[in-house]
Write a protein that holds these residues in place. Structure first.
Motif, PDB file in Angstrom:
ATOM      1  N   CYS A 234      21.792 -79.391  16.177  1.00 33.14           N
ATOM      2  CA  CYS A 234      22.826 -80.350  16.383  1.00 33.14           C
ATOM      3  C   CYS A 234      23.784 -79.278  17.327  1.00 33.14           C
ATOM      4  CB  CYS A 234      23.779 -79.370  14.885  1.00 33.14           C
ATOM      5  SG  CYS A 234      24.408 -77.895  15.338  1.00 33.14           S
ATOM      6  N   LYS A 235      22.376 -78.633  18.239  1.00 33.97           N
ATOM      7  CA  LYS A 235      23.481 -78.031  19.808  1.00 33.97           C
ATOM      8  C   LYS A 235      22.648 -78.566  20.295  1.00 33.97           C
ATOM      9  CE  LYS A 235      26.344 -75.121  20.006  1.00 33.97           C
ATOM     10  NZ  LYS A 235      27.841 -74.873  20.169  1.00 33.97           N
ATOM     11  N   ARG A 236      22.231 -79.569  21.174  1.00 39.94           N
ATOM     12  CA  ARG A 236      20.686 -80.481  22.290  1.00 39.94           C
ATOM     13  C   ARG A 236      21.969 -79.813  23.251  1.00 39.94           C
ATOM     14  NH1 ARG A 236      18.281 -85.865  19.136  1.00 39.94           N
ATOM     15  NH2 ARG A 236      16.664 -84.302  18.050  1.00 39.94           N
TER      16      ARG A 236
ATOM     17  N   LEU B 229      29.619 -74.615  10.724  1.00 36.08           N
ATOM     18  CA  LEU B 229      28.452 -75.544  10.277  1.00 36.08           C
ATOM     19  C   LEU B 229      28.110 -74.977   8.885  1.00 36.08           C
ATOM     20  CD1 LEU B 229      27.040 -76.111  13.782  1.00 36.08           C
ATOM     21  CD2 LEU B 229      27.660 -78.078  12.241  1.00 36.08           C
ATOM     22  N   CYS B 230      27.788 -75.540   8.198  1.00 35.32           N
ATOM     23  CA  CYS B 230      27.237 -75.063   7.025  1.00 35.32           C
ATOM     24  C   CYS B 230      25.660 -75.025   6.851  1.00 35.32           C
ATOM     25  CB  CYS B 230      27.722 -75.136   5.460  1.00 35.32           C
ATOM     26  SG  CYS B 230      27.349 -74.291   4.483  1.00 35.32           S
ATOM     27  N   ASP B 231      24.432 -74.179   7.112  1.00 40.36           N
ATOM     28  CA  ASP B 231      23.154 -74.431   6.529  1.00 40.36           C
ATOM     29  C   ASP B 231      22.612 -74.677   5.471  1.00 40.36           C
ATOM     30  OD1 ASP B 231      22.865 -75.295  10.051  1.00 40.36           O
ATOM     31  OD2 ASP B 231      22.436 -73.142  10.448  1.00 40.36           O
TER      32      ASP B 231
END
Length: 137
Positions: free
Chosen positions: A131-133, A116-118
């Motif tokens: 994104c990790k629900r 992932l790139c935030d």
């Protein structure tokens, strides 16, 4: 200093990187944790760090030198430890700690996730959903 980095073309010609894959999370822990922290890895891995019969026990010495060059306290020094032979580490884990010995949760934790790139957007006003629900994050 950056000024010392001159005439590097000869050095670059001799460098030969082998493209591989990153270590899995438990392999990474096995490569950097001391035996006293073996409780942080799954049970099948612990014997590799603590058992005298382990083929990689030499990665985890009971005593070692501390380089105290210019330091006053032991925690400031540099531990002189043996290098980890990553190929041997991975082969040993594959042989002695196969994934079927891990719980489903441990297998999930030991997997590689998405890259992932935030980024930050100062104009964004609404909350952004995680994104990790599915993993409780």
């Amino acid at each position: 200093m950056l000024s010392d980095l001159t005439n590097l073309s000869g050095v670059f010609e001799r460098i030969d990187f082998q493209i591989g894959a990153p270590l899995r999370p438990f392999e990474q822990l096995m490569a950097c944790l001391p035996p006293a922290s073996s409780a942080l890895v799954p049970r099948p891995y612990r014997k590799l760090m603590c058992s005298p019969d382990s083929p990689i026990i030499h990665f985890y010495p009971e005593s070692f030198e501390i380089d105290m060059n210019g330091k006053k306290n032991p925690w400031e020094g540099v531990n002189i430890l043996p290098f980890i032979d990553v190929v041997l580490l991975k082969k040993t884990i594959e042989k002695d700690c196969p994934d079927n010995l891990l719980s489903p949760d441990e297998r999930f934790r030991n997997g590689r996730g998405k890259v992932l790139c935030d980024t930050y957007d100062a104009a964004a006003k609404a909350p952004y959903p995680s994104c990790k629900r599915d993993s409780g994050g």
